[in-house]
Design an enzyme around this catalytic site. Structure first.
Site, PDB file in Angstrom:
ATOM      1  N   GLY A 106     -20.244 -51.961  54.157  1.00 27.33           N
ATOM      2  CA  GLY A 106     -18.819 -51.667  53.987  1.00 27.33           C
ATOM      3  C   GLY A 106     -18.380 -50.932  55.238  1.00 27.33           C
ATOM      4  O   GLY A 106     -18.777 -49.781  55.448  1.00 27.33           O
ATOM      5  N   HIS A 107     -17.644 -51.600  56.100  1.00 28.76           N
ATOM      6  CA  HIS A 107     -17.235 -51.020  57.380  1.00 28.76           C
ATOM      7  C   HIS A 107     -15.738 -50.712  57.338  1.00 28.76           C
ATOM      8  O   HIS A 107     -14.919 -51.623  57.221  1.00 28.76           O
ATOM      9  CB  HIS A 107     -17.586 -51.976  58.537  1.00 28.76           C
ATOM     10  CG  HIS A 107     -19.069 -52.152  58.705  1.00 28.76           C
ATOM     11  ND1 HIS A 107     -19.631 -52.943  59.670  1.00 28.76           N
ATOM     12  CD2 HIS A 107     -20.114 -51.609  58.023  1.00 28.76           C
ATOM     13  CE1 HIS A 107     -20.957 -52.887  59.571  1.00 28.76           C
ATOM     14  NE2 HIS A 107     -21.262 -52.097  58.571  1.00 28.76           N
ATOM     15  N   ASP A 119     -23.449 -46.143  57.103  1.00 33.00           N
ATOM     16  CA  ASP A 119     -22.145 -45.480  56.940  1.00 33.00           C
ATOM     17  C   ASP A 119     -21.868 -44.441  58.016  1.00 33.00           C
ATOM     18  O   ASP A 119     -21.168 -43.450  57.784  1.00 33.00           O
ATOM     19  CB  ASP A 119     -22.049 -44.821  55.546  1.00 33.00           C
ATOM     20  CG  ASP A 119     -22.250 -45.830  54.435  1.00 33.00           C
ATOM     21  OD1 ASP A 119     -21.886 -46.998  54.629  1.00 33.00           O
ATOM     22  OD2 ASP A 119     -22.779 -45.445  53.374  1.00 33.00           O
ATOM     23  N   GLN A 142     -25.811 -51.456  58.072  1.00 36.71           N
ATOM     24  CA  GLN A 142     -26.762 -50.463  57.559  1.00 36.71           C
ATOM     25  C   GLN A 142     -27.159 -49.507  58.702  1.00 36.71           C
ATOM     26  O   GLN A 142     -26.397 -49.337  59.634  1.00 36.71           O
ATOM     27  CB  GLN A 142     -27.993 -51.117  56.920  1.00 36.71           C
ATOM     28  CG  GLN A 142     -27.707 -51.829  55.596  1.00 36.71           C
ATOM     29  CD  GLN A 142     -27.084 -53.204  55.752  1.00 36.71           C
ATOM     30  OE1 GLN A 142     -27.607 -54.060  56.433  1.00 36.71           O
ATOM     31  NE2 GLN A 142     -25.964 -53.434  55.097  1.00 36.71           N
ATOM     32  N   LYS A 149     -19.667 -47.237  61.956  1.00 35.13           N
ATOM     33  CA  LYS A 149     -19.805 -48.381  62.861  1.00 35.13           C
ATOM     34  C   LYS A 149     -18.512 -49.197  62.943  1.00 35.13           C
ATOM     35  O   LYS A 149     -18.072 -49.589  64.027  1.00 35.13           O
ATOM     36  CB  LYS A 149     -20.959 -49.303  62.383  1.00 35.13           C
ATOM     37  CG  LYS A 149     -22.315 -48.609  62.372  1.00 35.13           C
ATOM     38  CD  LYS A 149     -23.393 -49.470  61.745  1.00 35.13           C
ATOM     39  CE  LYS A 149     -23.256 -49.676  60.264  1.00 35.13           C
ATOM     40  NZ  LYS A 149     -23.461 -48.505  59.409  1.00 35.13           N
TER      41      LYS A 149
HETATM   42  P1  GDP Z   1     -19.850 -47.870  58.501  1.00 31.90           P
HETATM   43  O1  GDP Z   1     -20.495 -48.549  57.332  1.00 31.90           O
HETATM   44  O2  GDP Z   1     -20.855 -47.372  59.484  1.00 31.90           O
HETATM   45  O3  GDP Z   1     -18.783 -48.690  59.152  1.00 31.90           O
HETATM   46  O4  GDP Z   1     -19.134 -46.563  57.906  1.00 31.90           O
HETATM   47  P2  GDP Z   1     -18.251 -46.495  56.554  1.00 31.90           P
HETATM   48  O5  GDP Z   1     -16.953 -47.125  56.795  1.00 31.90           O
HETATM   49  O6  GDP Z   1     -19.050 -46.954  55.392  1.00 31.90           O
HETATM   50  O7  GDP Z   1     -18.157 -44.918  56.379  1.00 31.90           O
HETATM   51  C1  GDP Z   1     -17.608 -44.098  57.353  1.00 31.90           C
HETATM   52  C2  GDP Z   1     -16.439 -43.328  56.708  1.00 31.90           C
HETATM   53  O8  GDP Z   1     -16.085 -42.248  57.537  1.00 31.90           O
HETATM   54  C3  GDP Z   1     -15.191 -44.174  56.546  1.00 31.90           C
HETATM   55  O9  GDP Z   1     -14.488 -43.733  55.429  1.00 31.90           O
HETATM   56  C4  GDP Z   1     -14.418 -43.862  57.834  1.00 31.90           C
HETATM   57  O10 GDP Z   1     -13.019 -44.047  57.680  1.00 31.90           O
HETATM   58  C5  GDP Z   1     -14.739 -42.412  58.020  1.00 31.90           C
HETATM   59  N1  GDP Z   1     -14.790 -41.925  59.403  1.00 31.90           N
HETATM   60  C6  GDP Z   1     -15.236 -42.561  60.521  1.00 31.90           C
HETATM   61  N2  GDP Z   1     -15.239 -41.720  61.571  1.00 31.90           N
HETATM   62  C7  GDP Z   1     -14.799 -40.534  61.123  1.00 31.90           C
HETATM   63  C8  GDP Z   1     -14.605 -39.247  61.718  1.00 31.90           C
HETATM   64  O11 GDP Z   1     -14.867 -39.008  62.895  1.00 31.90           O
HETATM   65  N3  GDP Z   1     -14.139 -38.242  60.899  1.00 31.90           N
HETATM   66  C9  GDP Z   1     -13.850 -38.441  59.588  1.00 31.90           C
HETATM   67  N4  GDP Z   1     -13.412 -37.415  58.886  1.00 31.90           N
HETATM   68  N5  GDP Z   1     -14.019 -39.635  58.999  1.00 31.90           N
HETATM   69  C10 GDP Z   1     -14.502 -40.644  59.747  1.00 31.90           C
HETATM   70  P1  IMO Z   2     -23.223 -50.096  56.040  1.00 31.15           P
HETATM   71  O1  IMO Z   2     -23.269 -51.306  56.939  1.00 31.15           O
HETATM   72  C1  IMO Z   2     -25.342 -47.377  53.387  1.00 31.15           C
HETATM   73  C2  IMO Z   2     -28.527 -49.085  50.931  1.00 31.15           C
HETATM   74  C3  IMO Z   2     -28.286 -49.150  49.425  1.00 31.15           C
HETATM   75  C4  IMO Z   2     -29.712 -49.046  48.925  1.00 31.15           C
HETATM   76  C5  IMO Z   2     -30.514 -49.814  49.967  1.00 31.15           C
HETATM   77  C6  IMO Z   2     -30.784 -51.268  49.578  1.00 31.15           C
HETATM   78  O2  IMO Z   2     -21.913 -49.914  55.363  1.00 31.15           O
HETATM   79  O3  IMO Z   2     -23.693 -48.882  56.760  1.00 31.15           O
HETATM   80  P2  IMO Z   2     -29.343 -53.486  49.328  1.00 31.15           P
HETATM   81  O4  IMO Z   2     -28.000 -53.726  48.721  1.00 31.15           O
HETATM   82  O5  IMO Z   2     -29.430 -53.831  50.770  1.00 31.15           O
HETATM   83  O6  IMO Z   2     -30.435 -54.093  48.510  1.00 31.15           O
HETATM   84  O7  IMO Z   2     -29.565 -51.889  49.200  1.00 31.15           O
HETATM   85  O8  IMO Z   2     -29.739 -49.789  51.149  1.00 31.15           O
HETATM   86  N1  IMO Z   2     -27.484 -49.730  51.745  1.00 31.15           N
HETATM   87  C7  IMO Z   2     -26.578 -49.061  52.457  1.00 31.15           C
HETATM   88  N2  IMO Z   2     -26.342 -47.731  52.560  1.00 31.15           N
HETATM   89  N3  IMO Z   2     -24.612 -48.254  54.125  1.00 31.15           N
HETATM   90  C8  IMO Z   2     -24.855 -49.565  54.054  1.00 31.15           C
HETATM   91  O9  IMO Z   2     -24.243 -50.464  54.867  1.00 31.15           O
HETATM   92  C9  IMO Z   2     -25.837 -50.038  53.150  1.00 31.15           C
HETATM   93  N4  IMO Z   2     -26.312 -51.258  52.815  1.00 31.15           N
HETATM   94  C10 IMO Z   2     -27.322 -51.061  51.956  1.00 31.15           C
HETATM   95  O10 IMO Z   2     -27.488 -48.090  48.991  1.00 31.15           O
HETATM   96  O11 IMO Z   2     -30.140 -47.706  48.983  1.00 31.15           O
HETATM   97 MG    MG Z   3     -20.511 -48.426  55.243  1.00 31.30          MG
END
Ligand code: GDP
Ligand code: IMO
Ligand code: MG
Length: 424
Positions: free
Chosen positions: A40-41, A13, A225, A16
Site C-alpha cells: 500500500g503506497h 511502509d 515491502q 516509498k
Molecule cells: P510505503 O508502503 O513505503 O509507500 O508507505 P505507506 O504509504 O504504507 O506508509 C507511509 C505513511 O506515512 C503514509 O501514510 C504517508 O502518507 C506517510 N508519510 C510519508 N512520509 C511522511 C513524513 O515524512 N511524515 C509524515 N508525518 N508522514 C509521512
Molecule cells: P508496503 O509495500 C508492511 C507484511 C504483512 C505480513 C507479512 C506477510 O506497503 O511497504 P503477505 O501479505 O506478503 O503474505 O504478508 O508481510 N507486509 C507488509 N508490511 N508493508 C507492506 O508493503 C507489506 N506487505 C506485506 O503484514 O506481516
Molecule cells: Mg505501505
C-alpha cells in the site's frame, strides 16, 4: 544509461510511494519489480491522498511510463479497482501503464489458501495481508502458475480450472472453517480479466527495459515491502514471499546487476512493523503509543495498527549492506518532534554477548537491544523548506545515522505531502 532502485530498509511502509512520486520527474520509466496488492503506497499532493497497491507510484505524472514487471503478482479484481480509482484523474493508462506478460496472476483460490493457511496456523500466523501472495509465489516456483501472457491464448481457462480444482483440494486439506462462494469470486475474477485484457497493454517487459536503456532513458525501480520482509534475508518465516532487496529488481525486471547505478534506501526515523514476527526495539509504552498516533501508523492496505519502536541501526546496517545502498532517505522525522530523549539501538546483546550484526534469530528470548540516547527536538518541522532550517538536534540525529551506516542521508521528509520533502 544506468538504472536506480528505491527500496524500503525496514519492515515496509517507510514512505516509498511518496518518494517515488517526488522523484518521478527525473525519470522516464517507473517500474515495480516484486510484491503485489499486499503493498500500500500512499501519495499526497494538491490536498489529495491516494493509495496504490499494484500500480507504480509514477502514474500521476504525465509523460512517465509505468511498468509492472515479471516479478510482480497481480490480482485482476484489485487491479481493476485500482484502475477505476484513477478515472477521476483522467490518466490515460492505456498509454502510461504496461504489464509484463511474465507476471503471475493471483487467483481467487490463492486468496482462499492464504486464509486457510493462516487460520490453520492459529497463534503462529504470519499476519499476512491475505491477498494470496504466498500461494501465488508458491505456484510460480512450483511451476504451476498462470501468467498474464496466458490470457492471450484460448487454453488458459482450462489451465485455470485444473489449478482451481487442485486448490480446492488443498483448502479442504487445511480442515478449517472457511465459508466462501467460489462461483461469485470467479465471476468477479473473469470480469476483471476481461476488463484488463481490453484496457491494458501486455509487453515483454525485459525487452522494454533493454530498449529504454539502449535509448539512454532513465529508469527507477520501485520496491515494495522492506528488506526485513525479504524471503531470504528477512525475519523468516515472518516475511513476504518475494525478494524485496536489490537482487529482486534483477530477477523481477530482467536487469543485469552491473546496470544498477544508485540504490536509494528509505527508512523511517523510528521503526514500524505490521503483522507478526520479532521486533527487537518495539515499544509497549506511551512513547510507542504517541508515535503510532502522531504518525498515523495504520496499514495502508489492511488498516491494521502498526507496531512502533525505536530506530534500529543494527538492522538498518544489515539492510544497507545487502542492498548496496548509495544514498539514504529519512522519513517521518516530524513524528518524533516533542519527544525529550530519543533512543537508537546500536548493538544487540545476543546470548550474553554484544554483537553488531543481525543474528539468525531476532526472537525476544535471544535479543536484548542496547541503546544510545540523544536529545530530541521540540519544534514542529512540517513547514521547514531547507536542511538549514531543521533543528540542530535533528541534524545531529541524521549525522549519527550517516556515520554509523557510512552512507549519506540525501533526503529528509517532514510530512506526507509531496512538498514536505527536503533535499540536501
Ligand atoms: P510505503 O508502503 O513505503 O509507500 O508507505 P505507506 O504509504 O504504507 O506508509 C507511509 C505513511 O506515512 C503514509 O501514510 C504517508 O502518507 C506517510 N508519510 C510519508 N512520509 C511522511 C513524513 O515524512 N511524515 C509524515 N508525518 N508522514 C509521512
Ligand atoms: P508496503 O509495500 C508492511 C507484511 C504483512 C505480513 C507479512 C506477510 O506497503 O511497504 P503477505 O501479505 O506478503 O503474505 O504478508 O508481510 N507486509 C507488509 N508490511 N508493508 C507492506 O508493503 C507489506 N506487505 C506485506 O503484514 O506481516
Ligand atoms: Mg505501505
Amino acid at each position: 544509461m544506468g538504472l536506480d532502485l528505491l527500496l524500503g530498509l525496514q519492515w515496509g511502509d517507510e514512505g516509498k510511494g511518496k518518494i517515488v512520486d517526488v522523484l518521478t520527474k527525473n525519470y522516464d520509466i517507473i517500474a515495480r519489480f516484486q510484491g503485489g496488492p499486499n503493498a500500500g503506497h500512499t501519495l499526497k499532493f494538491d490536498g489529495i491522498k491516494h493509495v496504490l497497491h499494484t500500480i507504480p507510484s509514477g502514474i500521476f505524472h504525465q509523460g512517465s511510463q509505468n511498468l509492472i514487471g515479471n516479478g510482480v503478482v497481480i490480482d485482476p479484481v484489485i487491479f481493476q479497482q485500482e484502475l477505476e480509482s484513477l478515472d477521476k484523474f483522467e490518466i490515460d493508462y492505456n498509454q502510461s501503464l504496461l504489464i509484463s506478460r511474465k507476471a503471475h496472476l493471483i487467483l481467487p483460490t490463492h486468496r482462499l489458501i492464504d486464509a486457510a493457511s493462516e487460520k490453520a496456523k492459529g497463534a503462529k500466523k504470519i499476519g499476512s495481508t491475505l491477498k494470496g501472495i504466498g500461494p501465488t509465489y508458491m505456484d510460480k516456483t512450483g511451476r504451476n502458475g498462470i501468467r498474464v501472457g496466458d490470457l492471450e491464448f484460448p487454453h488458459w481457462k482450462k489451465k485455470y480450472r485444473d489449478l482451481a480444482n487442485k486448490h480446492e483440494e488443498l483448502i479442504r486439506f487445511y480442515q478449517v472453517d472457511l465459508t466462501y462462494d467460489l462461483q461469485a469470486l470467479e465471476s468477479d475474477f473473469f470480469a476483471a480479466v476481461d476488463f484488463i485484457v481490453d484496457k491494458i497493454r501486455f509487453v515483454d517487459s525485459e525487452s522494454v527495459i533493454a530498449d529504454a536503456q539502449a535509448k539512454q532513458k532513465k529508469i527507477l525501480a520501485e520496491g515494495a515491502q522492506g528488506s526485513l520482509l525479504d524471503i531470504d534475508f528477512g525475519t523468516y518465516p515472518f516475511v513476504t514471499s518475494s525478494n524485496t532487496t536489490a537482487a529482486g529488481a534483477c530477477t523481477g525486471l530482467g536487469i543485469a546487476p552491473n546496470k544498477i547505478k544508485d540504490v536509494f534506501g528509505i527508512f523511517k526515523a523510528y521503526t514500524t512493523r505490521v503483522g507478526s514476527g520479532p521486533f527487537p526495539t518495539e515499544l509497549f509504552d506511551e512513547v510507542g503509543e504517541r508515535i503510532a498516533k502522531v504518525g498515523h501508523e495504520f496499514g495502508a492496505t489492511t488498516g491494521r495498527p502498526r507496531r512502533c519502536g525505536w530506530l534500529d541501526l543494527v538492522a538498518l546496517k544489515y539492510s544497507v549492506q545487502i542492498n548496496g545502498v548509495t544514498q539514504l532517505m529519512m522519513m517521518k522525522g516530524d513524528v518524533l518532534s516533542g519527544i525529550e530523549t530519543l533512543k537508537i539501538c546500536t548493538k544487540y546483546e545476543y546470548h550474553g554477548e554484544l554483537i553488531s550484526h543481525l543474528p539468525f534469530s531476532l526472537d525476544k528470548e535471544h535479543i536484548n537491544p542496547k541503546y544510545i540516547e540523544m536529545e530530541g527536538w521540540q519544534e514542529d518541522i512540517t513547514n521547514c523548506k531547507s536542511y538549514d532550517e531543521l533543528p540542530c538536534q535533528l541534524k545531529e540525529y541524521v549525522s549519527f545515522i550517516e556515520n554509523f551506516l557510512e552512507t549519506p542521508v540525501g533526503l529528509v521528509s517532514v510530512g506526507p505531502d509531496r512538498k514536505q520533502t527536503i533535499f540536501r
